[in-house]
Design a protein around this motif. Structure first.
Motif, PDB file in Angstrom:
ATOM      1  N   ASN A   1       1.013   4.184 -11.999  1.00 53.31           N
ATOM      2  CA  ASN A   1       0.763   2.902 -11.003  1.00 53.31           C
ATOM      3  C   ASN A   1       0.319   1.738 -11.989  1.00 53.31           C
ATOM      4  O   ASN A   1      -0.353   0.820 -11.457  1.00 53.31           O
ATOM      5  N   ASN A   2       0.790   1.744 -13.319  1.00 51.63           N
ATOM      6  CA  ASN A   2       0.557   0.741 -14.141  1.00 51.63           C
ATOM      7  C   ASN A   2       1.214  -0.504 -13.963  1.00 51.63           C
ATOM      8  O   ASN A   2       2.214  -0.447 -13.147  1.00 51.63           O
ATOM      9  N   PHE A   3       0.768  -1.651 -14.339  1.00 58.58           N
ATOM     10  CA  PHE A   3       1.638  -2.661 -14.226  1.00 58.58           C
ATOM     11  C   PHE A   3       2.420  -2.663 -15.460  1.00 58.58           C
ATOM     12  O   PHE A   3       2.165  -1.987 -16.526  1.00 58.58           O
ATOM     13  N   ASN A   4       3.637  -3.134 -15.025  1.00 57.92           N
ATOM     14  CA  ASN A   4       4.703  -3.543 -16.187  1.00 57.92           C
ATOM     15  C   ASN A   4       5.008  -4.707 -16.558  1.00 57.92           C
ATOM     16  O   ASN A   4       5.294  -5.675 -15.716  1.00 57.92           O
ATOM     17  N   LEU A   5       5.256  -4.976 -17.880  1.00 52.77           N
ATOM     18  CA  LEU A   5       5.169  -6.292 -18.637  1.00 52.77           C
ATOM     19  C   LEU A   5       6.920  -6.445 -18.997  1.00 52.77           C
ATOM     20  O   LEU A   5       7.379  -5.576 -19.662  1.00 52.77           O
ATOM     21  N   GLY A   6       7.635  -7.517 -18.501  1.00 50.79           N
ATOM     22  CA  GLY A   6       8.839  -7.508 -18.853  1.00 50.79           C
ATOM     23  C   GLY A   6       9.854  -8.067 -17.928  1.00 50.79           C
ATOM     24  O   GLY A   6       9.525  -8.122 -16.645  1.00 50.79           O
ATOM     25  N   GLY A   7      10.988  -8.560 -18.398  1.00 51.85           N
ATOM     26  CA  GLY A   7      11.999  -9.145 -17.650  1.00 51.85           C
ATOM     27  C   GLY A   7      11.808 -10.619 -17.152  1.00 51.85           C
ATOM     28  O   GLY A   7      10.721 -10.935 -17.225  1.00 51.85           O
ATOM     29  N   THR A   8      12.735 -10.947 -16.578  1.00 52.32           N
ATOM     30  CA  THR A   8      12.703 -12.517 -16.180  1.00 52.32           C
ATOM     31  C   THR A   8      12.793 -12.864 -14.562  1.00 52.32           C
ATOM     32  O   THR A   8      12.518 -14.072 -14.110  1.00 52.32           O
ATOM     33  N   TYR A   9      13.153 -11.825 -13.926  1.00 50.17           N
ATOM     34  CA  TYR A   9      13.024 -11.913 -12.416  1.00 50.17           C
ATOM     35  C   TYR A   9      12.062 -10.908 -11.780  1.00 50.17           C
ATOM     36  O   TYR A   9      12.460  -9.952 -11.865  1.00 50.17           O
ATOM     37  N   PRO A  10      11.168 -11.482 -10.917  1.00 52.10           N
ATOM     38  CA  PRO A  10      10.101 -10.624 -10.392  1.00 52.10           C
ATOM     39  C   PRO A  10      10.631 -10.039  -8.999  1.00 52.10           C
ATOM     40  O   PRO A  10      10.751 -10.684  -8.050  1.00 52.10           O
ATOM     41  N   PHE A  11      10.874  -8.790  -9.239  1.00 53.56           N
ATOM     42  CA  PHE A  11      11.217  -8.221  -7.951  1.00 53.56           C
ATOM     43  C   PHE A  11      10.638  -6.530  -7.793  1.00 53.56           C
ATOM     44  O   PHE A  11      11.062  -5.992  -6.964  1.00 53.56           O
ATOM     45  N   LEU A  12      10.099  -6.212  -9.032  1.00 55.16           N
ATOM     46  CA  LEU A  12       9.483  -4.775  -9.103  1.00 55.16           C
ATOM     47  C   LEU A  12       8.128  -4.677  -8.869  1.00 55.16           C
ATOM     48  O   LEU A  12       7.436  -5.618  -8.664  1.00 55.16           O
ATOM     49  N   LYS A  13       7.795  -3.609  -8.277  1.00 53.55           N
ATOM     50  CA  LYS A  13       6.431  -3.345  -8.000  1.00 53.55           C
ATOM     51  C   LYS A  13       5.387  -3.449  -9.178  1.00 53.55           C
ATOM     52  O   LYS A  13       5.846  -3.031 -10.374  1.00 53.55           O
ATOM     53  N   ASN A  14       4.510  -4.086  -9.022  1.00 49.31           N
ATOM     54  CA  ASN A  14       3.581  -4.435 -10.254  1.00 49.31           C
ATOM     55  C   ASN A  14       4.166  -4.925 -11.564  1.00 49.31           C
ATOM     56  O   ASN A  14       3.456  -4.877 -12.586  1.00 49.31           O
ATOM     57  N   GLN A  15       4.907  -5.867 -11.277  1.00 53.21           N
ATOM     58  CA  GLN A  15       5.781  -6.545 -12.335  1.00 53.21           C
ATOM     59  C   GLN A  15       5.217  -7.795 -12.763  1.00 53.21           C
ATOM     60  O   GLN A  15       4.792  -8.632 -11.805  1.00 53.21           O
ATOM     61  N   ILE A  16       5.150  -7.955 -13.842  1.00 47.46           N
ATOM     62  CA  ILE A  16       4.498  -9.212 -14.588  1.00 47.46           C
ATOM     63  C   ILE A  16       5.803  -9.850 -15.589  1.00 47.46           C
ATOM     64  O   ILE A  16       5.966  -9.099 -16.543  1.00 47.46           O
ATOM     65  N   VAL A  17       6.370 -10.733 -15.243  1.00 49.50           N
ATOM     66  CA  VAL A  17       7.583 -11.407 -15.893  1.00 49.50           C
ATOM     67  C   VAL A  17       7.253 -11.710 -17.431  1.00 49.50           C
ATOM     68  O   VAL A  17       6.076 -12.229 -17.722  1.00 49.50           O
ATOM     69  N   PHE A  18       8.163 -11.508 -18.323  1.00 49.43           N
ATOM     70  CA  PHE A  18       7.921 -11.976 -19.689  1.00 49.43           C
ATOM     71  C   PHE A  18       9.143 -12.182 -20.706  1.00 49.43           C
ATOM     72  O   PHE A  18       9.976 -11.161 -20.765  1.00 49.43           O
TER      73      PHE A  18
ATOM     74  N   GLY B   1      -4.048  -3.103 -17.554  1.00 49.97           N
ATOM     75  CA  GLY B   1      -4.575  -4.516 -17.382  1.00 49.97           C
ATOM     76  C   GLY B   1      -3.636  -5.384 -18.266  1.00 49.97           C
ATOM     77  O   GLY B   1      -3.391  -4.963 -19.258  1.00 49.97           O
ATOM     78  N   ILE B   2      -3.050  -6.545 -17.708  1.00 49.67           N
ATOM     79  CA  ILE B   2      -2.353  -7.231 -18.484  1.00 49.67           C
ATOM     80  C   ILE B   2      -2.853  -8.957 -17.813  1.00 49.67           C
ATOM     81  O   ILE B   2      -2.801  -9.203 -16.629  1.00 49.67           O
ATOM     82  N   VAL B   3      -3.027  -9.790 -19.040  1.00 43.60           N
ATOM     83  CA  VAL B   3      -2.987 -11.259 -18.609  1.00 43.60           C
ATOM     84  C   VAL B   3      -1.815 -12.000 -19.534  1.00 43.60           C
ATOM     85  O   VAL B   3      -1.586 -11.676 -20.634  1.00 43.60           O
ATOM     86  N   ALA B   4      -1.038 -12.772 -18.798  1.00 44.18           N
ATOM     87  CA  ALA B   4       0.131 -13.462 -19.537  1.00 44.18           C
ATOM     88  C   ALA B   4       0.229 -14.743 -18.985  1.00 44.18           C
ATOM     89  O   ALA B   4      -0.072 -15.278 -17.911  1.00 44.18           O
ATOM     90  N   GLY B   5       0.630 -15.702 -20.001  1.00 40.99           N
ATOM     91  CA  GLY B   5       0.738 -17.064 -19.706  1.00 40.99           C
ATOM     92  C   GLY B   5       1.980 -17.467 -20.431  1.00 40.99           C
ATOM     93  O   GLY B   5       2.571 -16.927 -21.425  1.00 40.99           O
ATOM     94  N   ALA B   6       2.620 -18.634 -19.754  1.00 38.28           N
ATOM     95  CA  ALA B   6       3.738 -19.237 -20.164  1.00 38.28           C
ATOM     96  C   ALA B   6       3.917 -20.639 -19.935  1.00 38.28           C
ATOM     97  O   ALA B   6       3.266 -21.051 -18.851  1.00 38.28           O
ATOM     98  N   MET B   7       4.958 -21.360 -20.395  1.00 37.09           N
ATOM     99  CA  MET B   7       5.056 -22.882 -20.473  1.00 37.09           C
ATOM    100  C   MET B   7       6.394 -23.272 -20.875  1.00 37.09           C
ATOM    101  O   MET B   7       6.953 -22.494 -21.673  1.00 37.09           O
ATOM    102  N   GLY B   8       6.865 -24.114 -20.223  1.00 36.55           N
ATOM    103  CA  GLY B   8       8.118 -24.635 -20.905  1.00 36.55           C
ATOM    104  C   GLY B   8       8.542 -25.771 -20.102  1.00 36.55           C
ATOM    105  O   GLY B   8       7.687 -26.462 -19.541  1.00 36.55           O
ATOM    106  N   TRP B   9       9.938 -26.216 -20.238  1.00 40.47           N
ATOM    107  CA  TRP B   9      10.358 -27.526 -19.777  1.00 40.47           C
ATOM    108  C   TRP B   9      11.601 -27.260 -19.250  1.00 40.47           C
ATOM    109  O   TRP B   9      12.385 -26.703 -19.743  1.00 40.47           O
ATOM    110  N   GLN B  10      11.954 -27.876 -18.074  1.00 41.23           N
ATOM    111  CA  GLN B  10      13.246 -27.600 -17.281  1.00 41.23           C
ATOM    112  C   GLN B  10      13.913 -28.725 -17.235  1.00 41.23           C
ATOM    113  O   GLN B  10      13.438 -29.737 -16.679  1.00 41.23           O
TER     114      GLN B  10
END
Length: 751
Positions: free
Chosen positions: A640-657, A669-678
């Motif tokens: 039941n861990n968190f999983n880090l990866g992918g660009t589209y959030p649709f999975l249980k316990n997912q953190i996109v990266f 435990g995971i903490v992730a930060g992101a920034m960008g320009w669209q």
């Protein structure tokens, strides 16, 4: 003697002519007509020609128009100057105007997650699907026209406008051109531009009408019949396309729809005295991202015929500037609704509508407030169309506000398609009803059929008329295959089946947010899909208590340019009942969890996701995101861990990266930060460079032990396009820790 006789005759004739000359009719002044053709976005070139008329002070006596020509011509006839029409055209978000739905901000927060995610959404009535007469109802177009023509809302005869006006539509039954010179001007203009198969048809006086361009796109004959002696005709349609330009089925269908107009065009062209045809070969009927350039092409075309316009100035000069308003017309105007009435309500009850519009007797309203009320009604999904009229009491601002409804059936069938690099291809079906036996009770069933199938079903029962509090019962199931990585290389692969049911009590905490309190039960099974040194097989099940808060003020679902989305959730897992077996590298099998350092016990999970979009300029938006998740009192390894990866959030316990595949990092435990320009390159095409960083594999009670091995960096470039079947995003990403360049593809929506 002869001289005297001739003098007498001359004086007699002079006197007689002087007396009776007063009754000799004087020659009537010539009347100038203006005809503006249809052409979609290319019709905005008409504004450029109007600038020349205004700058030379040329008087226009009659106007006829079709489709976009009827919009521009109608505004000019209603008293707008070319400058005001241009300001309006440049300020409008044309993408929203031609949207199929009300804005996201008007949708109830509970429904925003699934808002607009189906390619088709067909009503069901008496067990049968009902096909609409067009893909777009155009609710936002109705609202926009209500704003523009608010000041002439009481004019039912278009001869009473500052310039007499006529719009042209087509009778879908007979194929005849229908000249509309009176009635509700908003309905008339909407009918004139009801592009076949794109916009729904409009009923006027028992006739079902579509775009006038089908029968008469350049209605010069109409303006001649109105009384014009001299006609200036502006044509932006440029006739039928050459055979080599017809490359797609859509091109061919569009061509077929204008065969009749091609014949009438020759007649109308022959009646035109001054013909103007801007060079618009670089644009299409959908080029609403090039408004300024199209208007400029209209100006250039008129300047190229300046001698002809100067000649018109001598004959048709405007004696006064009476047609130009003393103040801009396109400004908020107030009315007082001392009474409110509804028409077209048969299945939806009036009290529901009154609660949704939020208007009371005696309220002073602007068109912006009225359109907000209309959008709230449209967003309930109970109606195909909502419009309003205002009947003043005398010459004051007080009167009766009348809302007109075209109801939808309560049942709907939706469909969509989804593809991602992780899940593969999936077809999505949705069956829903906005009235399950009782008012304010909605139900839905969604199914994804594909390589990794999923199912979701639920009921929302609202406890009050304003839908502030509701109970949700929902169940969902998913089957997928996911990898387990070790040092960023695949070490194992598992099949997972997941089932979860939840019951929540929800309450709005604002126009964009709500709080949830509930309980849930879940079951998941795991089995290895490939041989690995260490494997787990079996199932677990557990109960949950949960508390969460969601906020969503994004301006749109895909590629938002403003707003914020936040999700805070806490889950307490208890009464876990595992049934697992383990196989070690030596092939030994055990069902004792302690043998593999796994302890299944009660634990607390905290999760947070915050996304912010800030518009920096019309095309540039800054993007920031913070995600965090942690399991307290937990030692269950990857189960039941968190999983880090992918660009589209649709999975249980997912953190996109960006830079990692789905499940490439598993951690409690995971903490992730992101920034960008669209950056909005053009139309619905976007480029988004992004950088992100994450901290993982840490213990909250040993934060001082965090080192460089706990950090990971990544960067990527998202190339996005909002297509007719949903957002398409192709991403390329890199992480210096993995030394790999990854490519992702996501098309459409999932759940």
């Amino acid at each position: 003697m002869l001289k005297n006789f001739l003098l007498v005759v001359f004086l007699f004739v002079s006197v007689v002519c002087g007396v009776h000359g007063r009754n000799i009719p004087q020659q009537e002044p010539q009347k100038l007509g203006l005809t503006l053709s249809g052409g979609g976005a290319k019709g905005l070139a008409h504004i450029g020609v109007l600038h020349i008329l205004d700058s030379l002070g040329i008087r226009v006596d009659y106007i006829s128009g079709t489709s976009m020509g009827s919009i521009v011509g109608g505004m000019y006839a209603a008293g707008y100057s070319a400058r005001e029409i241009e300001e309006f055209a440049l300020s409008v978000n044309w993408g929203d105007v031609f949207s199929r739905r009300a804005g996201l901000e008007y949708t109830h927060p509970r429904r925003r997650e699934s808002f607009g995610r189906f390619i088709v959404n067909l009503p069901i009535q008496n067990g049968r699907l009902i096909l609409p007469s067009g893909a777009i109802e155009g609710q936002q177009l109705w609202n926009l026209l209500s704003d523009i023509f608010f000041h002439v809302r009481g004019v039912s005869d278009f001869n009473d406008l500052p310039i007499p006006f006529a719009a042209v539509a087509t009778d879908i039954e007979t194929g005849d051109a229908v000249v509309l010179r009176g009635g509700d001007i908003i309905t008339v203009l909407r009918a004139s531009m009801a592009i076949p198969s794109v916009f729904t048809t409009i009923n006027i006086d028992g006739r079902k009408l579509i775009d006038g361009g089908v029968a008469r796109n350049f209605p010069v004959q109409v303006v001649k019949e109105m009384g014009a002696d001299f006609v200036v005709g502006v044509n932006v349609a440029q006739g039928l396309r050459a055979a080599e330009e017809l490359r797609t089925p859509i091109d061919i269908l569009y061509q077929l729809g204008f065969f009749l107009d091609a014949r009438t065009f020759k007649e109308d062209r022959a009646l035109t005295d001054l013909y103007v045809e801007p060079d618009l070969r670089a644009f299409t009927a959908a080029s609403f991202g090039n408004v300024q350039q199209i208007i400029e092409q209209g100006k250039q075309a008129a300047r190229g015929q300046l001698p002809e316009f100067l000649a018109l100035q001598q004959q048709f000069s405007r004696k006064t500037d009476t047609l130009m308003a003393d103040e801009p017309l396109f400004v908020p105007r107030n009315l007082v609704a001392d009474s409110i009435a509804f028409t077209g309500l048969y299945k939806v009850r009036p009290w529901f509508v009154r609660n949704a519009i939020g208007i009371s007797y005696g309220d002073t309203l602007t068109t912006a407030q009225l359109n907000s009320a209309v959008n709230r009604l449209a967003a309930t999904d109970y109606f195909n169309r909502v419009t309003y009229t205002f009947e003043p009491h005398g010459n004051n601002a007080k009167g009766t506000l009348i809302f007109h409804f075209d109801e939808k059936p309560f049942g709907r069938l939706g469909a969509a398609i989804h593809y991602s690099s992780f899940t593969g291809v999936g077809l999505i079906g949705n069956l829903s009803t906005s009235k399950l036996f009782l008012y304010n009770t909605q139900a839905y069933v969604k199914a994804l059929v594909g390589e990794k199938p999923a199912l979701k079903a639920g009921i929302d029962a609202f406890l009050n008329d304003r839908q502030i509090t509701w109970v949700n019962l929902e169940g969902q199931a998913r089957h997928l295959v996911f990898p387990v990585y070790e040092d960023f290389e695949i070490a194992a692969e598992y099949k997972q089946s997941y089932l979860r049911t939840e019951l929540t009590l929800n309450h709005l905490t604002g126009p964009n947010s709500y709080l949830s309190l509930g309980t849930a039960w879940y079951y998941q099974s795991l089995s290895p899909n490939m041989r690995a040194a260490f494997s787990v097989r079996g199932h677990t099940r557990s109960n949950e208590l949960m508390l969460g808060w969601k906020h969503n003020s994004l301006n749109r679902q895909a590629f938002p340019q403003s707003g914020m989305r936040t999700r805070l959730a806490s889950h307490f897992f208890f009464n876990q009942k595992p049934s697992l077996t383990f196989r070690d590298p030596q092939g030994n099998q055990s069902s004792e969890l302690s043998d593999v350092d796994i302890r299944i016990s009660n634990y607390l999970q905290i999760f947070a996701n915050w996304e912010s979009f800030l518009r920096v300029s019309p095309r540039l938006t800054s993007f920031n995101q913070l995600q965090a998740g942690y399991n307290f009192f937990y030692d269950q390894q990857f189960i039941n861990n968190f999983n880090l990866g992918g660009t589209y959030p649709f999975l249980k316990n997912q953190i996109v990266f960006a830079g990692l595949n789905e499940y490439e990092v598993l951690s409690k435990g995971i903490v992730a930060g992101a920034m960008g320009w669209q950056y909005n390159v053009w139309d619905e095409f976007f480029l988004t460079p992004i950088v992100n960083a994450a901290l993982y594999n840490f213990e909250m009670d040993r934060l001082n032990e965090i080192g460089t091995d706990n950090f990971i960096l990544g960067a990527g470039m998202h190339i996005g396009f909002l297509s007719a079947i949903g957002p398409l995003q192709v991403s390329f990403a890199f992480s210096p820790q993995t030394h790999k360049i990854l490519a992702y593809i996501n098309l459409g929506w999932t759940f």
